[in-house]
Design an enzyme around this catalytic site. Structure first.
Site, short mmCIF file in Angstrom:
data_model
loop_
_atom_site.label_atom_id
_atom_site.label_comp_id
_atom_site.label_asym_id
_atom_site.label_seq_id
_atom_site.Cartn_x
_atom_site.Cartn_y
_atom_site.Cartn_z
N ASP A 245 -5.41 -3.70 -3.81
CA ASP A 245 -4.87 -4.54 -4.88
C ASP A 245 -5.94 -5.00 -5.85
O ASP A 245 -5.66 -5.30 -7.00
CB ASP A 245 -4.15 -5.76 -4.30
CG ASP A 245 -2.81 -5.33 -3.74
OD1 ASP A 245 -2.77 -4.83 -2.60
OD2 ASP A 245 -1.82 -5.46 -4.47
N ASN A 255 -6.38 -5.83 0.07
CA ASN A 255 -5.14 -5.07 0.25
C ASN A 255 -4.23 -5.89 1.16
O ASN A 255 -4.60 -6.98 1.64
CB ASN A 255 -5.42 -3.68 0.83
CG ASN A 255 -4.19 -2.78 0.77
OD1 ASN A 255 -3.54 -2.66 -0.27
ND2 ASN A 255 -3.83 -2.15 1.87
O1 MRU Z 1 2.76 -7.31 -1.51
P1 MRU Z 1 2.81 -5.87 -1.97
O2 MRU Z 1 3.90 -5.09 -1.32
O3 MRU Z 1 2.83 -5.78 -3.47
O4 MRU Z 1 1.41 -5.27 -1.47
C1 MRU Z 1 1.12 -3.95 -1.84
C2 MRU Z 1 -0.15 -3.42 -1.24
O5 MRU Z 1 -0.87 -4.13 -0.57
C3 MRU Z 1 -0.51 -2.01 -1.59
O6 MRU Z 1 -1.22 -1.42 -0.54
C4 MRU Z 1 -1.40 -2.00 -2.85
O7 MRU Z 1 -0.81 -2.73 -3.87
C5 MRU Z 1 -1.68 -0.62 -3.32
S1 MRU Z 1 -0.28 0.16 -4.02
C6 MRU Z 1 -0.74 1.66 -4.61
#
Ligand code: MRU
Length: 355
Positions: A245, A255
């Site tokens: 992220d 992440n």
């Molecule tokens: O809370 P989320 O579902 O938005 O979290 C998403 C993640 O942690 C993903 O691994 C990250 O955003 C990478 S997406 C290509």
């Protein structure tokens, strides 16, 4: 994947007066429901509630959200730019951790500012901003496919691989980051067996990743997050690949919560831990992961997951949605520009081409 099962994460419908059509990911895997966002408030709510989620997808949705918010902006230049700033600041409050959100909003604001010197009217600028949002969308598609190519090269000797959360087509414009590595391997005739962490508390692994892999005919085995150590000890996986992220200048990577534990476990078992992410996920303005804001979400996600109370009334809860894996635990970061290995400030800057 057949046409009937192909699901577009997001589609912009129409011209500057159009709307954003996106799949409501909270309903998967049992229902494929699409929602039409006709105003910026609906986009904000969709991001906040994880109807659209995953770092790159959040950024793309926010860029289209800017276009939606400006549909009602006044023609006057000052009023138009005041509204633009208001929308950008508002969308920036939807979620704090994925830097792609801020990256996309900044790109939209910058595009508008460059056109301000020769302001040709609000309609002209709205057209330019819609074109920019579409470029962000299209570039993400290309970046994901390139990441897949670089990552599949790394996994050529691997049979079993573990992933966490969902870094697939649903989290991006298309194809994904971590999952694009598996999809590309499959396209090259290399069948991987993917172990999928269910990803407590919101089950993005079980609901979304397992679903995406099965749609493509990739062998997927679902496990509870707490089973990863045993899976590694039994020698079932030879690599771990996740998305990110936000990646700091030194390579520390945020992440989904639970990623850091996987990286530690991978180290103990001598298994390489890889991150797959586009350049839009790097935040080179921050030195280390200590500066990454970690989203804390509502306690009910833990005490009342999916409609049933599973903890006593009034129990104290801590619910961080992300964690930070120190760069030292990351074997390599797979980007669209190439593979960063070893992971440190110099290699990051070199591969991203920022020196
Ligand atoms: O809370 P989320 O579902 O938005 O979290 C998403 C993640 O942690 C993903 O691994 C990250 O955003 C990478 S997406 C290509």
């Amino acid at each position: 994947m057949t046409e009937t099962t192909k699901v577009e994460t997001m589609i912009w419908q129409g011209g500057i007066e159009g709307c954003l059509d996106l799949i409501d990911q909270t309903m998967l895997p049992t229902e494929i429901l699409r929602i039409e966002c006709e105003d910026v408030e609906t986009v904000w709510e969709a991001i906040k509630m994880l109807r659209v989620r995953g770092a790159p997808a959040i950024g793309i949705a926010a860029a289209y959200g800017v276009v939606l918010g400006l549909q009602s902006a006044q023609e006057d230049e000052d009023a138009f730019f005041a509204r633009l700033n208001e929308i950008v600041e508002y969308l920036a409050t939807s979620r704090p951790t994925a830097v792609n959100l801020f990256w996309a909003l900044e790109r939209m604001r910058r595009l508008a500012e460059t056109k301000r010197a020769n302001f040709e009217g609000a309609e002209h600028l709205r057209e330019a901003l819609l074109a920019e949002a579409k470029s962000i969308h299209e570039e993400d598609r290309r970046m994901c496919h390139a990441i897949g190519g670089h990552g599949a090269d790394l996994l050529s000797e691997v049979e079993g691989v573990l992933t966490h959360c969902n870094a697939g087509g649903l989290a991006t414009a298309e194809y994904g980051t971590a999952l694009s590595v598996f999809f590309t391997a499959q396209d090259r005739g290399h069948s991987l067996h993917v172990y999928v962490d269910e990803t407590r508390p919101l089950l993005q692994g079980a609901r979304l990743t397992a679903w995406e892999l099965m749609q493509r005919g990739i062998r997927a085995t679902l496990i509870c997050d707490s089973m990863a150590a045993q899976v590694m000890r039994e020698g079932r996986v030879q690599a771990v690949v996740t998305g990110a992220d936000r990646i700091a200048a030194n390579g520390d990577s945020a992440n989904k919560i639970g990623t850091y534990s996987l990286a530690v476990l991978a180290r103990v078992h001598g298994i390489p831990f890889y991150i797959a992410a586009p350049s839009s996920t790097f935040d080179l303005a921050i030195e280390s992961g200590d500066q990454i804001p970690i989203e804390e979400r509502c306690s009910k996600e833990i005490t009342h997951g999916f409609g049933r109370q599973t903890a006593p009334d009034g129990v104290e809860v801590y619910n961080p949605a992300f964690d930070v894996t120190p760069a030292d635990y990351i074997q390599a970061i797979i980007t669209e520009k190439g593979v960063i290995n070893p992971v440190n400030r110099e290699t990051i800057e070199r591969v991203l081409g920022v020196v």
